[in-house]
Design an enzyme around this catalytic site. Structure first.
Site, PDB file in Angstrom:
ATOM      1  N   HIS A 110      39.114  46.193  47.923  1.00 34.57           N
ATOM      2  CA  HIS A 110      40.400  45.563  47.591  1.00 34.57           C
ATOM      3  C   HIS A 110      40.527  44.186  48.258  1.00 34.57           C
ATOM      4  O   HIS A 110      41.611  43.786  48.686  1.00 34.57           O
ATOM      5  CB  HIS A 110      41.558  46.469  48.027  1.00 34.57           C
ATOM      6  CG  HIS A 110      42.753  46.371  47.124  1.00 34.57           C
ATOM      7  ND1 HIS A 110      43.027  47.284  46.148  1.00 34.57           N
ATOM      8  CD2 HIS A 110      43.755  45.443  47.040  1.00 34.57           C
ATOM      9  CE1 HIS A 110      44.138  46.956  45.519  1.00 34.57           C
ATOM     10  NE2 HIS A 110      44.592  45.824  46.028  1.00 34.57           N
ATOM     11  N   TYR A 135      49.642  34.835  51.284  1.00 32.82           N
ATOM     12  CA  TYR A 135      49.652  36.031  50.436  1.00 32.82           C
ATOM     13  C   TYR A 135      48.340  36.170  49.671  1.00 32.82           C
ATOM     14  O   TYR A 135      47.769  37.264  49.566  1.00 32.82           O
ATOM     15  CB  TYR A 135      50.824  35.967  49.454  1.00 32.82           C
ATOM     16  CG  TYR A 135      50.700  36.904  48.289  1.00 32.82           C
ATOM     17  CD1 TYR A 135      50.852  38.274  48.446  1.00 32.82           C
ATOM     18  CD2 TYR A 135      50.407  36.416  47.006  1.00 32.82           C
ATOM     19  CE1 TYR A 135      50.719  39.148  47.370  1.00 32.82           C
ATOM     20  CE2 TYR A 135      50.277  37.271  45.923  1.00 32.82           C
ATOM     21  CZ  TYR A 135      50.438  38.636  46.108  1.00 32.82           C
ATOM     22  OH  TYR A 135      50.301  39.483  45.036  1.00 32.82           O
ATOM     23  N   GLY A 173      33.928  39.234  47.914  1.00 31.73           N
ATOM     24  CA  GLY A 173      33.024  38.407  48.698  1.00 31.73           C
ATOM     25  C   GLY A 173      32.177  37.430  47.929  1.00 31.73           C
ATOM     26  O   GLY A 173      31.448  36.639  48.529  1.00 31.73           O
ATOM     27  N   GLY A 221      47.492  40.470  41.427  1.00 27.03           N
ATOM     28  CA  GLY A 221      48.915  40.762  41.431  1.00 27.03           C
ATOM     29  C   GLY A 221      49.743  39.537  41.777  1.00 27.03           C
ATOM     30  O   GLY A 221      49.402  38.772  42.671  1.00 27.03           O
ATOM     31  N   THR A 275      43.174  51.740  39.654  1.00 28.37           N
ATOM     32  CA  THR A 275      42.873  51.422  41.052  1.00 28.37           C
ATOM     33  C   THR A 275      43.160  52.642  41.919  1.00 28.37           C
ATOM     34  O   THR A 275      44.263  53.198  41.886  1.00 28.37           O
ATOM     35  CB  THR A 275      43.691  50.209  41.522  1.00 28.37           C
ATOM     36  OG1 THR A 275      43.197  49.051  40.848  1.00 28.37           O
ATOM     37  CG2 THR A 275      43.548  50.005  43.026  1.00 28.37           C
ATOM     38  N   PRO A 328      41.620  41.718  38.804  1.00 24.12           N
ATOM     39  CA  PRO A 328      43.087  41.740  38.713  1.00 24.12           C
ATOM     40  C   PRO A 328      43.734  41.029  39.886  1.00 24.12           C
ATOM     41  O   PRO A 328      43.296  41.160  41.030  1.00 24.12           O
ATOM     42  CB  PRO A 328      43.413  43.242  38.710  1.00 24.12           C
ATOM     43  CG  PRO A 328      42.217  43.909  39.311  1.00 24.12           C
ATOM     44  CD  PRO A 328      41.048  43.066  38.947  1.00 24.12           C
ATOM     45  N   GLN A 358      44.559  46.804  34.373  1.00 22.98           N
ATOM     46  CA  GLN A 358      44.410  47.577  35.615  1.00 22.98           C
ATOM     47  C   GLN A 358      45.752  48.186  35.981  1.00 22.98           C
ATOM     48  O   GLN A 358      46.773  47.495  36.027  1.00 22.98           O
ATOM     49  CB  GLN A 358      43.926  46.664  36.748  1.00 22.98           C
ATOM     50  CG  GLN A 358      43.947  47.302  38.126  1.00 22.98           C
ATOM     51  CD  GLN A 358      45.200  46.951  38.911  1.00 22.98           C
ATOM     52  OE1 GLN A 358      45.823  45.922  38.659  1.00 22.98           O
ATOM     53  NE2 GLN A 358      45.579  47.811  39.840  1.00 22.98           N
ATOM     54  N   ARG A 363      42.260  43.905  51.665  1.00 24.47           N
ATOM     55  CA  ARG A 363      43.718  43.921  51.762  1.00 24.47           C
ATOM     56  C   ARG A 363      44.292  45.322  52.011  1.00 24.47           C
ATOM     57  O   ARG A 363      45.506  45.473  52.147  1.00 24.47           O
ATOM     58  CB  ARG A 363      44.324  43.336  50.487  1.00 24.47           C
ATOM     59  CG  ARG A 363      43.935  41.886  50.261  1.00 24.47           C
ATOM     60  CD  ARG A 363      44.183  41.451  48.834  1.00 24.47           C
ATOM     61  NE  ARG A 363      45.587  41.203  48.547  1.00 24.47           N
ATOM     62  CZ  ARG A 363      46.195  40.041  48.758  1.00 24.47           C
ATOM     63  NH1 ARG A 363      45.527  39.026  49.298  1.00 24.47           N
ATOM     64  NH2 ARG A 363      47.452  39.875  48.446  1.00 24.47           N
TER      65      ARG A 363
END
Length: 427
Positions: free
Chosen positions: A312, A59, A344, A114, A189, A112, A161, A315
């Site tokens: 992102h 994940y 990166g 999640g 976002t 951020p 965010q 993702r």
């Protein structure tokens, strides 16, 4: 963009350069013994791959579809070499940086993340605390499992965010809650109208809502450190984790089928909603997920304070362009906007390459979360120390006394025939 004006090396009047640098400097003898073998950010990920269940590690480390966007963000840094100056007397060098009127000890912050508290125990609080102690910004994700009010109390300088649906009533209620908590910087976002196609999650058994299948149970049982240290401690001390900050009110528990509610109407979010937020939000406003100069122009026209150039972490849209590659054209269009970059970055040289191409600041996510898994707040502080020390060393070797001296003349593209395939450890 005038880098000297935006990334001013002068510290705030109430803080000397020595005081700010002291918040980052950390003598070797003060580093906990268990962390002394971690010499670079990638070292944390290697440990996490063993400690975390396959589904949880996947994940965090995974990306959409083929992973091209994630690899591309990293590879872009390998396409640039550095041109140092010599005999510059760099003995007084420092990396203090000004952003939105605040002086920071280093030009990087926490992106951020999640679901971070599902990966490491109370990770959002640990990340915010470490950022406050190091004097760098941390951005709390709307997908966090800890109340934004608790994080604001832990670090009053943290940013928030938001993932927002295209619904002005819901937007107004959400940003009013964020303002009431004391946040002064709101990050919206913009690149999630729908969830990315993260096939790796389905292959590993991870999903939202989280389902306890026999496969998930076995994967968890085989990693007792995570199961007992993160999951069990969370449930015993704080109850069932909820998505606390998706809306103005408490969101559903992780295992609830109603998790999808917040995803509804995100595809209706438009520039008119950013305009609406700008009128209502009195603090600094940042739009994250910009990869187009045209979008930077739109953000500037509305009056936002900054943009974060980001794909992102790879993702969302597979094969989306690497943020570093489009950074110069976005900087050219941004004018007085603060331009930040996410994606990166693993080394001090990466940070300096981004600044040389016009970024005012950079953010990292996965690396600091891996550090939290290894050793909580102490791990994060050590990771921040490593990156700060790399920047300091690289500045000396480049002939830089302050970040205001860096310029695009200090980077050169590597000829295609000379490039090697870099090793990929993450984002």
């Amino acid at each position: 963009m005038n880098l000297e004006a935006v990334t001013s090396a002068s510290p705030a009047p109430e803080q000397s350069i020595e005081a700010i640098e002291a918040s980052v400097a950390r003598p070797e003898k003060n580093i906990p013994r268990r962390l002394r073998r971690y010499l670079a950010l990638d070292d944390f990920e290697r440990t996490c791959k063993r400690r975390l269940p396959h589904m949880i590690y996947g994940y965090v480390s995974g990306a959409a579809e083929t992973g091209s966007a994630m690899r591309g963000a990293r590879d872009a840094f390998a396409q640039l070499s550095l041109v140092p100056r010599t005999l510059m007397n760099v003995s007084t060098r420092h990396q203090t940086t000004s952003l939105f009127g605040k002086s920071y000890s280093s030009p990087f912050g926490v992106a951020p993340l999640g679901g971070a508290a599902m990966v490491a125990y109370r990770a959002d609080l640990a990340l915010a605390d470490a950022a406050g102690r190091t004097n760098v910004p941390a951005i709390l994700s709307a997908s966090s499992l800890i109340k934004l009010e608790d994080v604001a109390r832990q670090n009053p300088d943290a940013w928030f965010q938001a993932y927002l649906a295209g619904d002005k009533a819901r937007i107004a209620a959400m940003i009013d809650r964020v303002a009431a908590a004391g946040f002064q910087t709101l990050v919206v976002t913009a690149d999630t109208p729908v969830p990315g196609n993260r096939e790796h999650n389905e292959r590993s058994g991870f999903g939202m809502p989280l389902r306890i299948t026999p496969r998930v149970a076995l994967d968890s049982a085989l990693h007792p450190g995570w199961l007992l240290g993160t999951v069990a401690q969370t449930f015993l001390r704080h109850g069932v984790p909820h998505f606390e900050n998706m809306d103005a009110h408490r969101g559903p528990p992780m295992m609830s089928q109603s998790f999808v509610r917040n995803m509804n109407s995100r595809d209706q979010l438009a520039w008119e909603h950013i305009d609406f937020i700008r009128d209502r939000w009195e603090g600094k406003l940042v739009v994250k997920g910009i990869l187009s100069a045209s979008d930077a122009k739109a953000a500037k026209a509305i009056g936002v304070d900054g943009v974060i150039v980001s794909n992102h972490g790879g993702r969302q849209l597979d094969y989306s362009v690497a943020p570093l590659l489009v950074l110069p054209e976005i900087v050219a269009e941004a004018g007085s906007l603060s331009v930040m970059l996410d994606g990166g970055i693993r080394r001090g040289t990466d940070v300096l390459k981004a600044l040389a191409l016009g970024a005012d600041f950079v953010f990292l996510g996965r690396s600091f979360l891996y550090a939290a898994v290894v050793a909580g707040r102490e791990g994060i502080l050590h990771a921040m120390h490593l990156l700060s020390q790399e920047i300091d060393r690289d500045m000396a070797l480049l002939g830089l006394r302050s970040l205001s001296e860096i310029s695009s003349e200090m980077v050169r593209p590597i000829p295609f025939t000379a490039r090697k395939e870099p090793a990929h450890q993450g984002e």
